[in-house]
Every structure is written in structure tokens, then in C-alpha cells.
Design a protein around this motif. Sequence first.
Motif, PDB file in Angstrom:
ATOM      1  N   ASP A   1     123.707 -11.064  30.942  1.00 54.98           N
ATOM      2  CA  ASP A   1     124.470 -11.459  32.077  1.00 54.98           C
ATOM      3  C   ASP A   1     125.270 -12.300  31.366  1.00 54.98           C
ATOM      4  OD1 ASP A   1     123.237 -10.626  34.300  1.00 54.98           O
ATOM      5  OD2 ASP A   1     121.320 -12.286  34.123  1.00 54.98           O
ATOM      6  N   SER A   2     125.740 -11.813  30.308  1.00 62.13           N
ATOM      7  CA  SER A   2     127.117 -12.457  29.389  1.00 62.13           C
ATOM      8  C   SER A   2     128.049 -11.548  29.529  1.00 62.13           C
ATOM      9  CB  SER A   2     126.544 -12.906  28.161  1.00 62.13           C
ATOM     10  OG  SER A   2     126.324 -11.762  27.275  1.00 62.13           O
ATOM     11  N   VAL A   3     129.246 -12.576  29.910  1.00 63.61           N
ATOM     12  CA  VAL A   3     130.297 -11.522  29.735  1.00 63.61           C
ATOM     13  C   VAL A   3     131.717 -12.436  28.884  1.00 63.61           C
ATOM     14  CG1 VAL A   3     132.072 -12.049  32.116  1.00 63.61           C
ATOM     15  CG2 VAL A   3     129.395 -12.091  32.422  1.00 63.61           C
ATOM     16  N   ILE A   4     132.592 -11.399  28.701  1.00 68.21           N
ATOM     17  CA  ILE A   4     133.291 -11.785  28.066  1.00 68.21           C
ATOM     18  C   ILE A   4     134.386 -11.151  28.280  1.00 68.21           C
ATOM     19  CG2 ILE A   4     134.504 -11.091  25.423  1.00 68.21           C
ATOM     20  CD1 ILE A   4     131.842 -11.247  24.383  1.00 68.21           C
ATOM     21  N   ARG A   5     135.612 -12.160  29.315  1.00 68.94           N
ATOM     22  CA  ARG A   5     136.243 -11.145  30.210  1.00 68.94           C
ATOM     23  C   ARG A   5     137.903 -11.313  29.409  1.00 68.94           C
ATOM     24  NH1 ARG A   5     138.496 -12.249  35.218  1.00 68.94           N
ATOM     25  NH2 ARG A   5     136.867 -14.002  35.382  1.00 68.94           N
ATOM     26  N   SER A   6     138.434 -10.542  29.288  1.00 66.42           N
ATOM     27  CA  SER A   6     139.872 -10.786  28.336  1.00 66.42           C
ATOM     28  C   SER A   6     141.255  -9.971  29.534  1.00 66.42           C
ATOM     29  CB  SER A   6     139.776 -10.263  26.794  1.00 66.42           C
ATOM     30  OG  SER A   6     141.192 -10.127  26.506  1.00 66.42           O
TER      31      SER A   6
END
Length: 339
Positions: free
Chosen positions: A44-49
Motif C-alpha cells: 500500500d505504499s505510494v510514490i506520486r509525482s
Amino acid sequence: MSPDLILPHEDVLPVFAARPVWCGRASTVIGTATIGAQAWLGDDSVIRSDGQTVTIGDRFWLGHRSTVHIATLTLATVVGDRVTVGRNAVVHACTVGSDVVIEDDVIVLDGAVVEDGVLIEAGSTVFPRARLPAGFACGGSPAKPLRPITAPEIAERAERLREASGDTPRPPEADEPELDDSVFVARTARLRGRIALGTGSSVLFSCLLDAEVGPIVVGADSNIQDNSVLRSRAEGIVIGRDTSIAHNVRLSDCRIGARSLIGIGCVVAPGTVVADDVLLAGGATTDPGQLLEGGYLWGGRPARVLAPLDADKRTLMRGIAEGYRVLGQTYKRVQETSL
């Protein structure tokens, strides 16, 4: 193993220097992110760029249900080498040096600078534009240097944090409520029970909405941002229209009014009533049954009035809600074409 969901932003996909060692269930990487070798991304980790860049060095570890994001059009996020981030943490529009440990439930806010060789203790909040000096263990809200720390101790705390993560239990199956065509629900979000999402609303990546007892009702044009958890174990949760629930917020059986903003990492206790036109600052908590009067900026643990809402803050809040309404429609189109 690739993340469960990789999406472009404005036709640009993330770039990995090498295949990550591990990407957990429902992990998401989006947009103009560059990630170094030997990354580990938890469940459920998120990296949002999406609107600025995210640049991450080698041997990055991102714990379960943690979020890395930017400030759209204003601030990028830069992370050095050998950085370990614990569970339910947020690294937001900031600069983090190398050999840094960010423990569980830490929030690092916009414009902050964390220098090399820093430990941020669990549950701390690094306030906007703060600077944490190299070689210190830091903690508190706001986070401040507490004592010098050595490189071997940093390495030991990083290893301990990684070992503690382990595997998370497999999540329960999600329901599929009927949704208006204007609503966006991310593929990695999970919705269970009686949930009503108003027109133009959005539920972003890796969110959990669990209406175990009472219903969860989200008003029109409101947004629930990445990794927020809404659990109803009694009367339910009601969120008014044009309201933003930021990253990694936890809501339990409460009422949130219209045109409000619940900041990054806030914890809203059962029975809380947040009136219309409230800004609850990042990292704040409420007491059970607390009433937050409208027209004010609230913050602290527990929350207290900090200042009246001025025109600039009201404009900011409207802009965030409107921006996420548009962003939700953008992600809806991108997600549908990526199936």
C-alpha cells in the motif's frame, strides 16, 4: 517485482534505475519519479509525482502504507541514498539527505530539509520549512534535535525498522459499490460496507474505507487522498462537500463539514465534529467528542484554535478541492486506459 500500479502523469512514466528488490501488494508509483537501485516498497505504499518531480537515491526503503508526494507546481521531493522510511509515514515536498531514518507515523512537510545522518523518531512531525541538522536524533511536534547520533546507531535503527515491517496480513476483499461516472476510485483503494460517494468525489491510491457498522458518506467534489484510512465502528463517518482529506489521515466515526481541509497525517477521534470551513493542520489530533468550530485554523495534539481563517487560506482550501476534482477525472481516464 514491479509495483501493482504504475501510471503516467502527462504521458511520463516513472523511471527505475534497476528492478526493485520488492514491491508489496497495492504499491503504486506514478509520474515523473526517478528511483535508484535496490528499492523496497511496502504494501500500500505510494510514490506520486504529478506536477513536480520525485528523485530518490539507491537502497531506498518505504514502509507499508507510507506516502511520498510533491506540492503540485511548487515543490519537488528529493531523497538521498540509504534512506529508510517506516510505516504510515509521509514524505511531502521536502529534501531528505542520505543515511536518514524516518520512523513509523512520521510526517515531513513542505519545504523541510532533513540533512544527512538524521534519525526522526516515531510519531514526530517536521513542520514546513524546518531544517533538521546532520548527525542528530530528532523528535516531537514540531520535530527538534534531541541528541547527537552516530552512524552505527543510524544503521542499527534502520535495520531494526526494516525487520519490524515484516509481511502485513492479506487485506479483506473489497466491495464494489455503484459509482456515478464522475467519481474516481483508485484501483489500489479498498472499499467495504455501506459507502456513498458524491458526484465528482475521488478516493486515491491505497486508501481504505471500511464501513464496518455505520455508513461512510463522502460529499460531492470531496477527495480522500493516498493512504488515508476511514473506519466506521459505530455511528459512521460523514464528510461534507468540497472537502479534502489529505494523505495518511485516520478518521473514526466523526462528522467533517463542507469546504474543510484535514491536513496530512491527522488523526480524528470518534465523536469529533468538524464544522464547515475548518483547516486542521498537518499532524494534528482531536479528542473524542471534540467540536472544532468553523472559520478557524486548528492544530496541535489535541487540536486547539491557532488563528482565524484568512482569505489566503480559504483560497488555498478551495484550490486543493478543485485541483483534486480535476485530478480525479484525469486519473480515472489514465487508469481505464492502463487496464
